[in-house]
Design an enzyme around this catalytic site. Structure first.
Site, short mmCIF file in Angstrom:
data_model
loop_
_atom_site.label_atom_id
_atom_site.label_comp_id
_atom_site.label_asym_id
_atom_site.label_seq_id
_atom_site.Cartn_x
_atom_site.Cartn_y
_atom_site.Cartn_z
N HIS A 11 0.86 -1.19 0.00
CA HIS A 11 0.00 0.00 0.00
C HIS A 11 0.90 1.24 0.00
O HIS A 11 2.05 1.19 0.44
CB HIS A 11 -0.88 0.02 1.24
CG HIS A 11 -1.97 -1.00 1.24
ND1 HIS A 11 -3.12 -0.84 1.98
CD2 HIS A 11 -2.10 -2.18 0.59
CE1 HIS A 11 -3.90 -1.88 1.79
NE2 HIS A 11 -3.31 -2.72 0.95
N CYS A 17 -6.15 2.04 5.84
CA CYS A 17 -6.81 0.82 6.27
C CYS A 17 -6.21 0.39 7.62
O CYS A 17 -5.27 1.01 8.11
CB CYS A 17 -6.64 -0.28 5.22
SG CYS A 17 -4.94 -0.90 5.09
N GLU A 31 1.03 3.85 1.87
CA GLU A 31 1.55 4.24 3.18
C GLU A 31 2.73 3.37 3.58
O GLU A 31 3.75 3.87 4.07
CB GLU A 31 0.46 4.12 4.26
CG GLU A 31 -0.76 4.97 4.01
CD GLU A 31 -1.88 4.24 3.29
OE1 GLU A 31 -1.63 3.54 2.28
OE2 GLU A 31 -3.04 4.37 3.73
N CYS A 48 -2.40 -0.42 7.39
CA CYS A 48 -1.58 0.78 7.27
C CYS A 48 -1.59 1.59 8.56
O CYS A 48 -0.56 2.11 8.98
CB CYS A 48 -2.04 1.62 6.09
SG CYS A 48 -1.69 0.81 4.51
#
Length: 173
Positions: free
Chosen positions: A55, A85, A57, A88
């Site tokens: 992801h 999410c 992040e 993350c």
């Protein structure tokens, strides 16, 4: 920090989101800022890297840790185009990032209040508390995501139509 700085950093995160989209990934981008300077960038790379954890992040956090040669980023801020999410947000807490600024809210997987109200937002027993602000350039961030998914749906419909036309053509032979 001036509102222009917030906007400038979020624009950079949006540029990262564009890179994700070019690779066929959901257009989410992130930047990490220390002392008013971008020190790390990330964009979704799940499709590109075949990695569930890639992801935006996480990619940015890994880059910042490598650059600073430490895992604690308590003097850094994260700007990301979509509400983090749970995975993350867990990484954000572990890295002890000071502030998270995000664009669009994520009604399906958002861990900063949309779906999950993470313990980190409320629990005083935790040793680190990240401050969170959502809705930074929200409309622009949301539109980027909506456009991406609309294009995917349109492409799927077109493929279905082409498949049906091919089938019809074969039956006429």
């Amino acid at each position: 920090m001036a509102i222009e700085d917030f906007s400038r950093f979020m624009q950079q995160a949006l540029s990262e989101a564009d890179l994700a989209e070019l690779n066929g990934d959901v257009p989410v981008g992130a930047v990490i800022v220390k002392s008013g300077q971008i020190i790390a960038r990330g964009h979704n790379q799940r499709e590109f890297a075949h990695d569930t954890t890639a992801h935006a992040e996480i990619v940015a956090i890994r880059e910042a840790c490598k650059k600073l040669q430490r895992w604690i980023l308590d003097d850094c801020d994260l700007y990301v185009t979509l509400e983090p999410c749970l995975m993350c947000f867990g990484a954000i807490i572990q890295a002890r990032i000071a502030n998270v600024y995000f664009g669009a809210y994520d009604p399906k997987t958002g861990a900063c209040g949309s779906v999950a109200e993470t313990a980190a937002l409320k629990e005083s027993a935790l040793n680190h508390h990240t401050r969170i602000a959502g809705g930074m350039l929200e409309e622009e961030c949301a539109q980027k995501l909506k456009g991406f998914f609309q294009n995917k749906r349109d492409l799927a419909k077109l493929k279905q139509i082409n498949k049906q036309e091919s089938k019809n053509h074969e039956q006429k032979k």
